[in-house]
Design a protein around this motif. Structure first.
Motif, PDB file in Angstrom:
ATOM      1  N   UNK A 190       0.817  -1.208   0.000  1.00 13.85           N
ATOM      2  CA  UNK A 190       0.000   0.000   0.000  1.00 13.85           C
ATOM      3  C   UNK A 190       0.849   1.255   0.000  1.00 13.85           C
ATOM      4  N   UNK A 279     -16.016 -21.461  10.669  1.00 21.33           N
ATOM      5  CA  UNK A 279     -14.899 -21.294  11.605  1.00 21.33           C
ATOM      6  C   UNK A 279     -15.428 -21.081  13.011  1.00 21.33           C
ATOM      7  N   UNK A 280     -14.873 -21.783  13.934  1.00 18.04           N
ATOM      8  CA  UNK A 280     -15.263 -21.563  15.314  1.00 18.04           C
ATOM      9  C   UNK A 280     -16.244 -22.576  15.866  1.00 18.04           C
ATOM     10  N   UNK A 473      -3.972 -19.014  -1.086  1.00 16.68           N
ATOM     11  CA  UNK A 473      -4.256 -17.580  -0.985  1.00 16.68           C
ATOM     12  C   UNK A 473      -5.703 -17.307  -1.343  1.00 16.68           C
ATOM     13  N   UNK A 477      -8.268 -15.680   1.206  1.00 15.41           N
ATOM     14  CA  UNK A 477      -8.854 -14.362   0.986  1.00 15.41           C
ATOM     15  C   UNK A 477     -10.311 -14.398   0.592  1.00 15.41           C
ATOM     16  N   UNK A 478     -10.686 -15.346  -0.201  1.00 13.49           N
ATOM     17  CA  UNK A 478     -12.003 -15.288  -0.820  1.00 13.49           C
ATOM     18  C   UNK A 478     -12.950 -16.382  -0.386  1.00 13.49           C
TER      19      UNK A 478
ATOM     20  N   UNK B  62      -5.214 -10.251  -4.982  1.00 11.53           N
ATOM     21  CA  UNK B  62      -5.711  -9.208  -4.099  1.00 11.53           C
ATOM     22  C   UNK B  62      -5.415  -7.826  -4.674  1.00 11.53           C
ATOM     23  N   UNK B 166      -6.036  -4.353   8.422  1.00 12.56           N
ATOM     24  CA  UNK B 166      -4.949  -3.399   8.592  1.00 12.56           C
ATOM     25  C   UNK B 166      -4.942  -2.417   7.424  1.00 12.56           C
ATOM     26  N   UNK B 169      -2.341  -2.544   4.821  1.00  3.70           N
ATOM     27  CA  UNK B 169      -2.300  -3.693   3.919  1.00  3.70           C
ATOM     28  C   UNK B 169      -3.503  -3.753   3.004  1.00  3.70           C
ATOM     29  N   UNK B 170      -4.611  -3.125   3.439  1.00  4.29           N
ATOM     30  CA  UNK B 170      -5.857  -3.288   2.706  1.00  4.29           C
ATOM     31  C   UNK B 170      -6.404  -1.931   2.285  1.00  4.29           C
ATOM     32  N   UNK B 200      -5.375  -6.198  11.868  1.00  7.21           N
ATOM     33  CA  UNK B 200      -4.391  -7.068  11.226  1.00  7.21           C
ATOM     34  C   UNK B 200      -5.031  -7.849  10.101  1.00  7.21           C
ATOM     35  N   UNK B 204     -10.895 -11.009   5.068  1.00  6.50           N
ATOM     36  CA  UNK B 204     -11.226 -12.400   5.381  1.00  6.50           C
ATOM     37  C   UNK B 204     -10.852 -12.760   6.805  1.00  6.50           C
ATOM     38  N   UNK B 208     -13.097 -14.430   9.894  1.00  4.57           N
ATOM     39  CA  UNK B 208     -12.678 -15.558  10.725  1.00  4.57           C
ATOM     40  C   UNK B 208     -12.723 -15.207  12.200  1.00  4.57           C
ATOM     41  N   UNK B 209     -12.234 -14.022  12.545  1.00  3.66           N
ATOM     42  CA  UNK B 209     -12.246 -13.651  13.955  1.00  3.66           C
ATOM     43  C   UNK B 209     -13.657 -13.512  14.486  1.00  3.66           C
ATOM     44  N   UNK B 211     -16.250 -15.299  13.347  1.00  5.00           N
ATOM     45  CA  UNK B 211     -16.800 -16.650  13.446  1.00  5.00           C
ATOM     46  C   UNK B 211     -16.244 -17.409  14.640  1.00  5.00           C
ATOM     47  N   UNK B 212     -14.942 -17.255  14.897  1.00  2.00           N
ATOM     48  CA  UNK B 212     -14.375 -17.974  16.031  1.00  2.00           C
ATOM     49  C   UNK B 212     -14.664 -17.252  17.335  1.00  2.00           C
ATOM     50  N   UNK B 227     -21.123 -13.128   1.580  1.00  2.00           N
ATOM     51  CA  UNK B 227     -20.644 -14.420   1.087  1.00  2.00           C
ATOM     52  C   UNK B 227     -20.623 -15.451   2.207  1.00  2.00           C
TER      53      UNK B 227
END
Lengths: 514, 335, 241
Positions: A190, A279-280, A473, A477-478, B62, B166, B169-170, B200, B204, B208-209, B211-212, B227
């Motif tokens: 970035x 997940x989880x 990846x 990501x997707x 990405x 982050x 990064x995004x 961070x 995606x 995940x964070x 969901x967990x 999605x």
């Protein structure tokens, strides 16, 4: 000074963290590697043959997924075994040291294991017969003779950690702990066009550190040079194993627990994640094979599997073969150029994958321009991927084989040379069998990361260039965590099965195709 | 390694590696961060819309990877890409500033609202991802516990419950941070830091964070939530009352394009009904007012009412501050 | 000092029985040669006595001390035997002096006494002048002598030798055979000597044990055996000079 948006203080803090992380990992890997290699080759520890192969398995788990598995286990909020960790769970410096060590351990461990197996056991037996107890034998005989492989192994561990991105990203960034590689990454991602320059500047800093360490390790090994080599026994001699006696049960248990912690736990975490519908939700009643099916049925999966296999097997074989010859030229024939080359390839190994990929994009652009002027076009991403993998990982085999050559006494070769053997025959009939274990270990340590490589693949891929890494990846990501975990679990299980399969065979047998 | 097997493998490898595509056809390279599944639905129609002697090549990754790649190619002399479609508006502004884009005031894009189009025609919005608040519906049993706005997230009751991508990064996350700091200042982010927000990874990892339940609330792209929802995940979106954040995702032609005419043709295609419908099926909003909205999502007409303002001037201003925004974020949230 | 006795000692490696249960007695001061073709188990037997391998059954006794038996398995470092290996096993990172000194250092002997002992032992093998050399600076024969000195320096009750001369050329071998025999006579030390070369056995040993496929085929003094070779294997083996 380095980049927009990052203060110098932040850069130096990240640098300090990179160095201390790498140092900690190198030390732990060295000590643990020594201990385990000795236990597995010289003691009567239970299940030594199985352990020997299994201990290097964490290396087979791609970094991103190892981080993910450990987060499932140890994140302070909902980790499965979070109670076992101090405050902060698996995140932070201690978590990074732990997880990186389970992987980086493979370098000194495999080098020393090969070293022990190659060393004439009667050297240690003579010490025992002279009255020395096992610890003294190690201190007075084994350690001095195995010093070069140990130093080299630790050096590789250090450089590996220094240039690693996946684990610090997953376990450091969530708690605001940065290392140089994560800073470099964000610059490229970035930083806009200026980010390319900034990323390179930071990489040079990293490289300077790597060069220092490489120089230091050469110094350390050089000090040992005058001591000659450890001669290989002329008979296939089983070493007289040290009997652990009363300590056997606790030591065996401890070793298997360590293995469980390093391999079985992440493997289990990946399995649980892979079988979860979302997940989880980890309860067995919800388990589904949907994620596995999804992964295996992905259109790119087959293409990625073929590409990754072809690339990793062929490039690793080429690179290890070249390393074998190069190390021979450098150590046994005194070639300055070969020695320099072996040092030089330490540079790409210590360079973060993103940087190598960007440099290759430069190269690809120039090549395309040149070809364009001739009216040709060449769009195969696989060539650039092969180059990337080869460049990044060729140091491992070159350095390991150089250390191995140095360890063997020249007299073994002299007999053959005197009888008129050509260099080719010499290599094939004397050196290859002698160094077979190291060659195999080097191949393992080279091919495996190529198979699951992600950071470079994602930048260099293109139509027809899907690899396991690009699919990972994609899923990461997707898709969702369970799908990514499914792929990782499949890969790791395959690697474990492979190791299990090979455990009975000797290195020489495998190399000769028996 | 067995000698004959190795040899065979090497030969196979060499064969695979040297499959050159010297096919003689003209090629159009599209670099995009649109999902592979959506690309699959676009591949054939776009190919059909192009002349028969042209091959359309896609590079998908990405958003930020695409930027790295193109920036590197440009630094090396010339980019291979003809068209770029990603979701970081600031990058397009930078490219325009550096004269790397080929302006094209396309007829096909005339229906796109002016605030999403570059006044000089350097780029135009082709889709509109939006940043929203996400939450795990199994964690929050009572609707009253949920955050209703961005402002709510600063409340101490959400301590250790929030994660975001982050912004270093995004691109989508950076846009969110830029707009939020304009609205609420850096004080807001200090409160988020006090709430131990995890900043961070990408969108995606936020899913995940959630969901967990490591962080059951998230700041992320709506399309990620939708999605996951589709797949049976318990995550749901909240459209903040103080405005969802538009993440302008433009399409642009690179000046170095070897086939600018063909590039323009492909550019136009992305604004057709067919293309826009594919985008909507991919859980993204279309900028064409008459297009449908994605499944499960708030209809665009509703969304527009509370969406945070956007314009070329806003983009210009934030572009100038982007270095400062990044360092301020680092100091405030990442320390 | 004392006799070495083996009772019912056997060894299996996995499924394979390498040594069938056997009895053997070595009287104090004898020079016993274990003779046989490759793979007959002679080296294994030696290693069992040394403590480097553990028997699958039986008992090993030295004088009135049990080295191996039910509940007893003395590790090699405590058995106080001297050993010379086929590959010499001279430590490349130590000088000749340091090599020979090692057993004494391990046992905690004082430096002055150590030096005296080492030089005395080196004199026995005619290596005093090479004390400061490193193995890579020595010939094969010299390394072998250094190994011999190292085995003798502790004045062990028994000296074990595992085909020590097979890597030397014929002339050196002849020379070393004489020297070892002389050492035996002058020191009176018990020697257990493994070889496949009957010439060595017959020239040096006071008693020969001939092994084949893990079994003792015949044992006795050199004259006895030559005069009365057992039919079958022994006659066959001895007929090849």
């Amino acid at each position: 000074m380095f980049a927009d948006g990052i203060s110098n203080a932040a850069v130096f803090e990240a640098l300090a963290r990179s160095l201390s992380l790498s140092l900690a990992v190198a030390l732990i890997s060295g000590v643990a590697g020594c201990l385990v290699a000795w236990l597995v080759t010289r003691s009567d520890i239970g299940g030594s043959r199985a352990l020997a192969g299994l201990f290097s398995m964490p290396y087979a788990i791609p970094a991103y997924l190892l981080g993910m598995a450990w987060i499932v286990l140890g994140n302070p909020a909902v980790g499965a075994i979070k109670e076992l960790f101090p405050e902060g769970g698996i995140y932070g410096f201690h978590g990074m040291v732990l997880v990186e060590s389970t992987v980086a351990f493979a370098f000194p461990y495999l080098e020393l294991k090969a070293g022990f197996e190659r060393m004439d056991p009667s050297l240690e037996e003579a010490a025992r017969m002279s009255g020395a107890r096992p610890w003294r034998v190690f201190r007075d005989v084994s350690f001095p003779l195995l010093w070069p492989p140990l130093v080299n192994g630790m050096c590789l561990s250090f450089l590996y950690t220094l240039s690693s991105f996946g684990v610090p990203a997953m376990l450091g960034m969530p708690v605001r702990q940065f290392v140089l590689t994560t800073l470099i990454y964000s610059q490229f991602k970035l930083g806009g066009m200026a980010g390319i320059g900034a990323g390179f500047k930071l990489s040079l800093l990293l490289l300077a550190m790597a060069m220092l360490v490489l120089a230091l390790s050469n110094r350390l090994v050089g000090l040992q040079r005058r001591r000659g080599g450890a001669i290989m026994g002329s008979r296939v001699s089983r070493p007289g194993l040290v009997r652990l006696g009363g300590a056997r049960l606790p030591v065996t248990a401890a070793a298997w627990i360590a293995f469980a912690a390093a391999v079985a736990l992440p493997w289990g975490a990946l399995a649980f994640s892979a079988l979860a519908p979302v997940a989880g939700s980890y309860s067995p009643s919800d388990w589904t094979l949907r994620n596995m099916e999804y992964v295996l049925n992905l259109p790119e999966f087959r293409e990625a599997l073929v590409n990754s296999l072809a690339l990793s097997i062929s490039v690793a074989s080429l690179v290890v073969g070249a390393g074998f010859l190069l190390a021979f030229a450098a150590v046994r024939r005194g070639s300055r150029a070969a020695a320099w080359l072996i040092e030089a390839v330490g540079v790409p190994f210590s360079t973060p994958g993103t940087v190598i990929a960007i440099l290759l994009i430069f190269a690809a652009t120039w090549t395309a321009a040149a070809l364009g002027r001739l009216g040709l076009s060449f769009d195969s991403p696989l060539v650039w991927l092969a180059l990337a993998y080869g460049l990044k990982y060729c140091a491992v085999s070159a350095r390991m084989l150089a250390a191995a050559y140095r360890q063997v006494h020249p007299s073994l070769e002299e007999a053959a040379v005197v009888s008129g053997a050509t260099t080719f025959i010499l290599l094939r009939t004397i050196w290859l069998p002698l160094l077979s274990r190291t060659v195999l270990a080097a191949w393992f340590l080279t091919a495996l990361p190529m198979f699951t490589e992600l950071t470079m693949s994602v930048l260099l891929t293109g139509p027809g260039g899907a690899t396991m890494g690009t699919v990972l990846f994609q899923l990461q990501e997707y898709a969702d965590q369970p799908s990514a975990a499914a792929l990782a679990w499949i890969l790791l299980s395959a690697a474990l099965a492979g190791a299990f399969f090979m455990r009975g065979r000797k290195a020489e047998e495998i190399l000769e195709g028996r | 390694m067995r000698k004959p097997t190795t040899l065979l493998l090497l030969v196979i490898a060499a064969g695979i590696l040297s499959l050159p595509s010297c096919s003689g056809k003209k090629k159009i390279w599209i670099y995009t961060s649109i999902y592979k599944e959506v690309i699959e639905t676009m591949r054939e129609p776009l190919q059909k819309a192009m002349p028969p002697d042209v091959e359309v090549m896609w590079f998908q990754s990405g958003s930020e990877n695409i930027a790295s790649k193109v920036n590197a190619e440009l630094a090396a002399g010339a980019a291979r890409a003809d068209l770029i479609l990603t979701s970081d508006p600031f990058w397009y502004h930078e490219l325009k500033d550096q004269g790397r884009l080929l302006p094209y005031k396309s007829d096909a894009a005339k229906d796109i609202p002016a605030i999403y189009v570059d006044p000089d025609g350097a780029y135009a919005g082709v889709r509109l991802p939006v940043m929203v608040i996400g939450y795990n519906s199994r964690y929050f049993t009572n609707d009253s516990e949920l955050p209703k706005s961005w402002k709510d997230l600063a409340d101490p009751r959400f301590k250790r419950l929030i994660s975001m991508p982050n912004p270093l990064e995004s691109g989508s996350s950076f846009t969110a941070v830029a707009l939020l700091q304009k609205q609420y200042g850096w004080d807001y982010f200090e409160k988020l830091r006090a709430n131990d927000v995890i900043a961070a990874g990408g969108n995606s990892s936020v899913v995940t964070r959630m969901e967990t339940r490591e962080r059951p609330v998230g700041i992320l792209l709506l399309e990620n939530v939708l999605k996951a929802w589709d797949k049976g995940s318990p995550v749901r979106p909240i459209y903040p009352s103080d405005g969802t954040i538009p993440v302008l995702s433009p399409i642009a032609i690179l000046r170095d394009s070897r086939n600018p005419e063909l590039a323009r043709k492909a550019y136009d295609w992305f604004f057709t009904d067919e293309a826009q419908r594919a985008i909507v099926r991919g859980s993204m909003y279309s900028l064409v007012e008459t297009a449908p909205s994605p499944d499960h999502a708030l209809p665009y007409a509703e969304l527009k009412k509370t969406m945070m303002p956007w314009s070329a001037e806003i983009l210009e201003r934030m572009f100038a501050e982007r270095g400062a925004i990044k360092s301020k974020f680092s100091e405030t949230v990442l320390r | 000092m004392s006799d070495l006795r083996l009772k019912g000692v056997s060894k299996r490696f996995g499924e394979k029985e390498v040594l069938a249960p056997m009895d053997m007695a070595v009287t104090d001061g004898a020079f016993v040669s274990l003779l046989g073709p490759s793979g007959c188990g002679k080296t294994t037997l030696l290693r069992l006595i040394a403590g480097l391998e553990t028997p699958s059954s039986g008992e090993i006794v030295l004088g009135d001390a049990t080295l191996y038996g039910t509940g007893v398995n003395i590790p090699p470092e405590k058995r106080r035997f001297g050993m010379v290996f086929q590959s010499y096993a001279v430590w490349p990172h130590m000088s000749v002096f340091e090599n020979v000194e090692y057993p004494l250092r391990v046992r905690g002997m004082e430096r002055g006494e150590r030096t005296e002992r080492v030089m005395k032992t080196l004199a026995l093998v005619h290596m005093e002048e090479l004390a400061d050399r490193y193995p890579h600076q020595l010939s094969g024969g010299q390394q072998q002598r250094a190994a011999l000195a190292r085995g003798l320096v502790m004045e062990p009750p028994v000296l074990l030798l595992d085909e020590p001369l097979s890597n030397l050329d014929a002339r050196l071998r002849a020379e070393m055979r004489r020297e070892i025999r002389d050492l035996h006579r002058s020191l009176g030390i018990t020697i257990l000597y493994v070889t496949h070369d009957q010439r060595e056995a017959f020239e040096m040993a006071t008693r020969i044990v001939i092994l084949n496929e893990g079994r003792i085929e015949q044992e006795g003094g050199p004259g006895e055996i030559r005069g009365n070779p057992a039919p079958g294997f022994v006659s066959e083996f001895l007929s090849h000079v």
